[in-house]
Design an enzyme around this catalytic site. Structure first.
Site, PDB file in Angstrom:
ATOM      1  N   ASP A  13       0.807  -1.223   0.000  1.00 50.92           N
ATOM      2  CA  ASP A  13       0.000   0.000   0.000  1.00 50.92           C
ATOM      3  C   ASP A  13       0.838   1.268   0.000  1.00 50.92           C
ATOM      4  O   ASP A  13       0.415   2.314   0.487  1.00 50.92           O
ATOM      5  CB  ASP A  13      -0.977   0.020   1.207  1.00 50.92           C
ATOM      6  CG  ASP A  13      -1.771  -1.259   1.290  1.00 50.92           C
ATOM      7  OD1 ASP A  13      -2.268  -1.688   0.253  1.00 50.92           O
ATOM      8  OD2 ASP A  13      -1.857  -1.838   2.387  1.00 50.92           O
ATOM      9  N   HIS A  41      -4.054  -1.845  -6.566  1.00 54.19           N
ATOM     10  CA  HIS A  41      -3.228  -0.749  -7.066  1.00 54.19           C
ATOM     11  C   HIS A  41      -4.152   0.347  -7.548  1.00 54.19           C
ATOM     12  O   HIS A  41      -5.031   0.080  -8.363  1.00 54.19           O
ATOM     13  CB  HIS A  41      -2.370  -1.200  -8.252  1.00 54.19           C
ATOM     14  CG  HIS A  41      -1.547  -2.417  -7.983  1.00 54.19           C
ATOM     15  ND1 HIS A  41      -0.449  -2.391  -7.175  1.00 54.19           N
ATOM     16  CD2 HIS A  41      -1.680  -3.680  -8.394  1.00 54.19           C
ATOM     17  CE1 HIS A  41       0.067  -3.600  -7.113  1.00 54.19           C
ATOM     18  NE2 HIS A  41      -0.666  -4.401  -7.841  1.00 54.19           N
TER      19      HIS A  41
HETATM   20  P1  IMP Z   1      -3.808 -12.765   1.991  1.00 48.43           P
HETATM   21  O1  IMP Z   1      -2.732 -12.364   1.053  1.00 48.43           O
HETATM   22  O2  IMP Z   1      -5.192 -12.370   1.534  1.00 48.43           O
HETATM   23  O3  IMP Z   1      -3.732 -14.211   2.364  1.00 48.43           O
HETATM   24  O4  IMP Z   1      -3.579 -11.935   3.369  1.00 48.43           O
HETATM   25  C1  IMP Z   1      -2.452 -12.163   4.190  1.00 48.43           C
HETATM   26  C2  IMP Z   1      -1.989 -10.873   4.843  1.00 48.43           C
HETATM   27  O5  IMP Z   1      -1.404 -10.033   3.856  1.00 48.43           O
HETATM   28  C3  IMP Z   1      -3.115 -10.048   5.479  1.00 48.43           C
HETATM   29  O6  IMP Z   1      -2.596  -9.357   6.602  1.00 48.43           O
HETATM   30  C4  IMP Z   1      -3.453  -9.026   4.400  1.00 48.43           C
HETATM   31  O7  IMP Z   1      -4.033  -7.851   4.928  1.00 48.43           O
HETATM   32  C5  IMP Z   1      -2.073  -8.770   3.830  1.00 48.43           C
HETATM   33  N1  IMP Z   1      -2.085  -8.314   2.435  1.00 48.43           N
HETATM   34  C6  IMP Z   1      -2.224  -9.075   1.326  1.00 48.43           C
HETATM   35  N2  IMP Z   1      -2.129  -8.304   0.230  1.00 48.43           N
HETATM   36  C7  IMP Z   1      -1.910  -7.050   0.642  1.00 48.43           C
HETATM   37  C8  IMP Z   1      -1.683  -5.804  -0.044  1.00 48.43           C
HETATM   38  O8  IMP Z   1      -1.644  -5.713  -1.271  1.00 48.43           O
HETATM   39  N3  IMP Z   1      -1.492  -4.704   0.763  1.00 48.43           N
HETATM   40  C9  IMP Z   1      -1.479  -4.785   2.116  1.00 48.43           C
HETATM   41  N4  IMP Z   1      -1.675  -5.924   2.777  1.00 48.43           N
HETATM   42  C10 IMP Z   1      -1.887  -7.053   2.061  1.00 48.43           C
END
Ligand code: IMP
Length: 430
Positions: A13, A41
């Site tokens: 982010d 994005h």
């Molecule tokens: P998952 O990738 O949905 O399995 O989430 C695993 C962890 O990564 C969680 O804490 C999400 O909030 C974080 N996360 C996954 N993708 C992003 C992103 O693009 N930005 C910020 N956090 C992310």
């Protein structure tokens, strides 16, 4: 060979979308090499803002070929609706190619993601609920569906029935029941096949060939280094490798290619979901960052946790990525704060830590060691075109972090739009 990977140095982010979009003016191809619809994005064009999850950010430039490579996981319903919304808004995008080897996020992956999180209770990761972990787990277990399966849906019944049996047993163990049966899944696969078949290709061949012909290729990282399952805050991480080395396996890039790195660093820190965050602020400064920085997740709509810039963590990820150049983003969000702090180290049980800890429990207990700076009240806007346009305090903040990290801030972003950027030299590619 002019290959560049853009990688966020914190928890994601950081504004990669804008940076990739900006760099894409000089690129021929933009490649997503890992992650899926969990990434978000935001790109602002002259006409409107776009929120992409799977489509590469550079795709608004008509000359750019967008590639979703083998290391990504594809959520076809999401991808189809992203493409539809671009065409409804009148945008003619460049060419899009999807790897035949990428895995597909099946409807049961999303459902199992939710069930697993609920089952973990207080130990939940706080995932985006997009089925990412379960999909990568199936890839490793060799029971996943890949994009090349969409070219052969007529022969998938047996595989689908086996998947339904396995996943029903797992869902039942998690006190759930699978929402879609084999016939429903086969209908979905047929629908996706007709929508996506024209885009399917052997994308590693395309990428290597482009580089061989001297074209500029950008590899667009998703998430952020501290969410890397090997190097991040395990288990509070995502399920695909984020570090630049993953470009090679995630896109089939051949190992003769020399990859430059552009790190993306937000001028403060945020994180979404669970996990340790030593510099987190639950006070009016955190509120300032959240409101002024519009810190709401592109994918989930969740409010991001905000805190002071964690340079101790970032020095660790600079070391892992080898980034010498960075894009410093959202510097404008700090305007209006009288004092600023950055973490330059941690203490744990009263002792200063020498290196960034691997253990989540140490990170939970660690206390940041701060260095304090004067802030600035001036707003940064279109008029901020060079370092000399920055208030003195802002320039000192930038030069301290460059020195501490041993990097050069080649791009400094002071607003959403492409024009709100200080560009310090143009040799990013190659
Ligand atoms: P998952 O990738 O949905 O399995 O989430 C695993 C962890 O990564 C969680 O804490 C999400 O909030 C974080 N996360 C996954 N993708 C992003 C992103 O693009 N930005 C910020 N956090 C992310």
């Amino acid at each position: 060979m002019p290959a560049l990977v853009v990688v966020d140095l914190q928890w994601g982010d950081g504004g990669k979308g804008k940076i990739v979009d900006l760099l894409s003016e000089n690129a021929d191809c933009v490649v997503r090499f890992h992650g899926g619809a969990n990434a978000g994005h935001t790109v602002e064009s002259a006409r409107m803002a776009f929120k992409f999850h799977q489509v590469p950010s550079g795709i608004l430039h008509r000359h750019v070929t967008g590639v979703i490579a083998n290391g990504s996981v594809i959520d076809p319903d999401e991808l189809i609706s992203e493409l539809k919304s671009l065409s409804e808004k009148g945008y003619k995008i460049g060419k899009l190619l999807i790897s035949d080897r990428a895995h597909i996020v099946m409807p049961y992956h999303r459902q199992l993601d939710r069930l697993e999180e609920a089952f973990k209770g207080g130990k939940a990761v706080g995932t985006t609920g997009r089925g990412i972990g379960p999909c990568y787990a199936d890839k490793a277990s060799r029971i996943g569906f890949r994009v090349d399966d969409l070219l052969d849906v007529g022969n998938l019944r047996e595989k689908v029935e086996l998947a339904v049996k396995l996943k029903s047993a797992y869902a039942a163990a998690l006190s759930g029941q699978l929402e879609m049966d084999a016939n429903g899944l086969l209908d979905k696969l047929r629908e996706w096949s007709s929508a996506l078949s024209p885009y399917i290709a052997d994308t590693s061949h395309v990428v290597n060939d482009m580089l061989y012909r001297g074209k500029n290729v950008i590899f667009e990282g998703a998430h952020g280094m501290l969410l890397d399952p090997d190097h991040g805050n395990y288990p509070y991480v995502t399920s695909s490798n984020i570090s630049p080395g993953a470009v090679y396996s995630g896109s089939g890039l051949n190992s003769n290619a020399r990859l430059s790195v552009m790190g993306v660093l937000k001028a403060y820190s945020t994180r979404v979901g669970g996990g340790p965050f030593p510099t987190e602020l639950n006070d009016e400064v955190g509120e300032h960052l959240a409101l002024k920085g519009m810190e709401v997740g592109t994918t989930t709509g969740r409010r991001r946790r905000c805190g002071w810039l964690d340079l101790f963590a970032t020095r660790y990820t600079v070391g892992l990525t080898g980034a010498k150049n960075i894009a410093l983003t959202k510097l404008d969000v700090l305007s209006g704060l009288r004092k600023l702090k950055v973490a330059v180290g941690y203490t744990y049980e009263g002792k200063r830590l020498k290196s960034y800890p691997s253990s989540a429990s140490v990170l939970y207990a660690a206390k940041p060691v701060y260095r304090e700076f004067n802030g600035w009240m001036e707003q940064l806007d279109e008029g901020t075109k060079s370092m000399t346009d920055l208030p003195k305090a802002a320039a000192s903040y930038v030069s301290f972090l460059e020195q501490f990290l041993g990097v050069k801030a080649k791009l400094i972003s002071v607003g959403h739009r492409r024009e709100n950027t200080i560009v310090r030299g143009k040799q990013f590619l190659g």
